[in-house]
Design a protein around this motif. Structure first.
Motif, mmCIF file in Angstrom:
data_model
loop_
_atom_site.group_PDB
_atom_site.id
_atom_site.type_symbol
_atom_site.label_atom_id
_atom_site.label_comp_id
_atom_site.label_asym_id
_atom_site.label_seq_id
_atom_site.Cartn_x
_atom_site.Cartn_y
_atom_site.Cartn_z
ATOM 1 N N VAL A 1 -58.930 12.838 -46.261
ATOM 2 C CA VAL A 1 -60.183 12.164 -46.613
ATOM 3 C C VAL A 1 -61.320 13.182 -46.669
ATOM 4 O O VAL A 1 -62.188 13.129 -47.554
ATOM 5 N N ARG A 2 -61.318 14.122 -45.744
ATOM 6 C CA ARG A 2 -62.334 15.175 -45.752
ATOM 7 C C ARG A 2 -62.227 16.015 -47.027
ATOM 8 O O ARG A 2 -63.234 16.335 -47.666
ATOM 9 N N LEU B 1 -75.310 4.947 -47.765
ATOM 10 C CA LEU B 1 -75.279 6.268 -47.136
ATOM 11 C C LEU B 1 -75.699 6.187 -45.674
ATOM 12 O O LEU B 1 -75.095 6.822 -44.802
ATOM 13 N N GLN B 2 -76.729 5.404 -45.402
ATOM 14 C CA GLN B 2 -77.177 5.257 -44.018
ATOM 15 C C GLN B 2 -76.089 4.632 -43.157
ATOM 16 O O GLN B 2 -75.884 5.030 -42.003
ATOM 17 N N ASP C 1 -63.352 6.440 -42.152
ATOM 18 C CA ASP C 1 -62.425 6.702 -43.259
ATOM 19 C C ASP C 1 -62.156 5.449 -44.082
ATOM 20 O O ASP C 1 -62.173 5.475 -45.315
ATOM 21 N N HIS C 2 -61.902 4.339 -43.384
ATOM 22 C CA HIS C 2 -61.643 3.064 -44.061
ATOM 23 C C HIS C 2 -62.837 2.681 -44.935
ATOM 24 O O HIS C 2 -62.679 2.351 -46.126
ATOM 25 N N SER C 3 -64.043 2.707 -44.357
ATOM 26 C CA SER C 3 -65.231 2.262 -45.082
ATOM 27 C C SER C 3 -65.570 3.193 -46.242
ATOM 28 O O SER C 3 -65.946 2.739 -47.329
ATOM 29 N N TYR C 4 -65.453 4.490 -46.015
ATOM 30 C CA TYR C 4 -65.763 5.452 -47.077
ATOM 31 C C TYR C 4 -64.831 5.263 -48.270
ATOM 32 O O TYR C 4 -65.278 5.206 -49.422
ATOM 33 N N LEU C 5 -63.533 5.150 -48.024
ATOM 34 C CA LEU C 5 -62.586 5.003 -49.122
ATOM 35 C C LEU C 5 -62.755 3.671 -49.842
ATOM 36 O O LEU C 5 -62.660 3.601 -51.078
ATOM 37 N N ALA C 6 -63.009 2.596 -49.085
ATOM 38 C CA ALA C 6 -63.247 1.300 -49.725
ATOM 39 C C ALA C 6 -64.458 1.373 -50.645
ATOM 40 O O ALA C 6 -64.450 0.851 -51.767
ATOM 41 N N ALA D 1 -72.421 11.153 -50.459
ATOM 42 C CA ALA D 1 -71.369 10.484 -49.687
ATOM 43 C C ALA D 1 -70.230 11.452 -49.390
ATOM 44 O O ALA D 1 -69.644 11.440 -48.301
ATOM 45 N N GLY D 2 -69.896 12.311 -50.358
ATOM 46 C CA GLY D 2 -68.874 13.315 -50.124
ATOM 47 C C GLY D 2 -69.280 14.300 -49.048
ATOM 48 O O GLY D 2 -68.448 14.741 -48.240
#
Length: 235
Positions: free
Chosen positions: A119-120, A160-161, A172-177, A106-107
């Motif tokens: 975020v990156r 991941l998909q 960004d929103h979804s990854y951090l959540a 995910a990172g």
């Protein structure tokens, strides 16, 4: 001949402009040699370096990164999708190993798709930290004759998909959540092992205790970037 009043007015206009043109010097985080950029400036890390993400105060009235419209949408401690259980060392190795592999991948996705530099950088930090944790877990598991996960489980594969294919405006929103939720679950798992008195958990207790501070730091970083912590990161 210009009047003294006109000369004073022009000087008053030039002073703020000169102040704005000055560049703030780079600072360093206490205890670290890695420089942090001045507010309003972006500094990408050199390849292979460990990224330290300092908290950044937003300008007055600036929205927090990824802050949803409804407070009920914000992942919070205790909002876990399923109970975190690991009754045996083998289950702990399976769950912790699969979760760690998910964090690394995910990172990697965040490094290539995130729209916000912070975020990156957070995605890069997750790759580095969880790669190190995964290696230590594999070594411990092998010493106990326990097999380790080779890839994330089906649920993590689906996440991941989704991260790979969703619109960039939502990433960004979804990854951090997802990172907040994942680290809440991982912390609960490691806390369970650290408190366990089961004989087969004994070799993993020191590892769990040592890893927990970094996991809690990751959670705080994700919450701060997402906008639920203090301070928050501006868009």
């Amino acid at each position: 001949m210009r009047s003294p009043l006109l000369a004073v007015s022009m000087a008053a206009l030039l002073i703020p402009a000169a102040a704005l043109a000055q560049t703030a010097p780079a600072q360093t985080m206490p205890g670290h040699s890695t420089p942090m950029p001045a507010p309003g400036h972006t500094m990408m890390p050199a390849p292979g370096t460990t990224v330290i993400i300092p908290p950044v105060e937003p300008p007055p009235g600036a929205p927090a990164l990824g802050l949803p419209n409804s407070a009920g949408d914000i992942p919070r401690p205790g909002m876990l999708s399923s109970p975190v259980t690991a009754s045996t060392a083998a289950e702990f190795v399976r769950d912790a190993g699969g979760g760690g592999l998910f964090e690394v991948e995910a990172g990697r996705v965040a490094e290539s798709r995130a729209q916000n530099d912070a975020v990156r950088a957070f995605g890069q930090r997750m790759q580095q930290d969880h790669t190190a944790v995964n290696r230590e877990l594999v070594a411990l598991a092998q010493a106990q004759g326990i097999g380790t996960a080779l890839m994330p489980d089906a649920s993590h594969q689906n996440q991941l998909q989704s991260l790979r294919t969703m619109p960039l405006s939502r990433f960004d929103h979804s990854y951090l959540a997802g990172q907040i939720k994942a680290h809440q679950e991982t912390i609960a798992l490691f806390e369970m092992v650290a408190a366990s008195s089961a004989p087969d958990m004994a070799p993993f207790k020191p590892f769990a205790e040592k890893t927990l501070p970094a996991l809690r730091e990751h959670l705080a970083m994700a919450q701060s970037l997402f906008g639920t912590g203090t301070p928050t990161a501006a868009r």
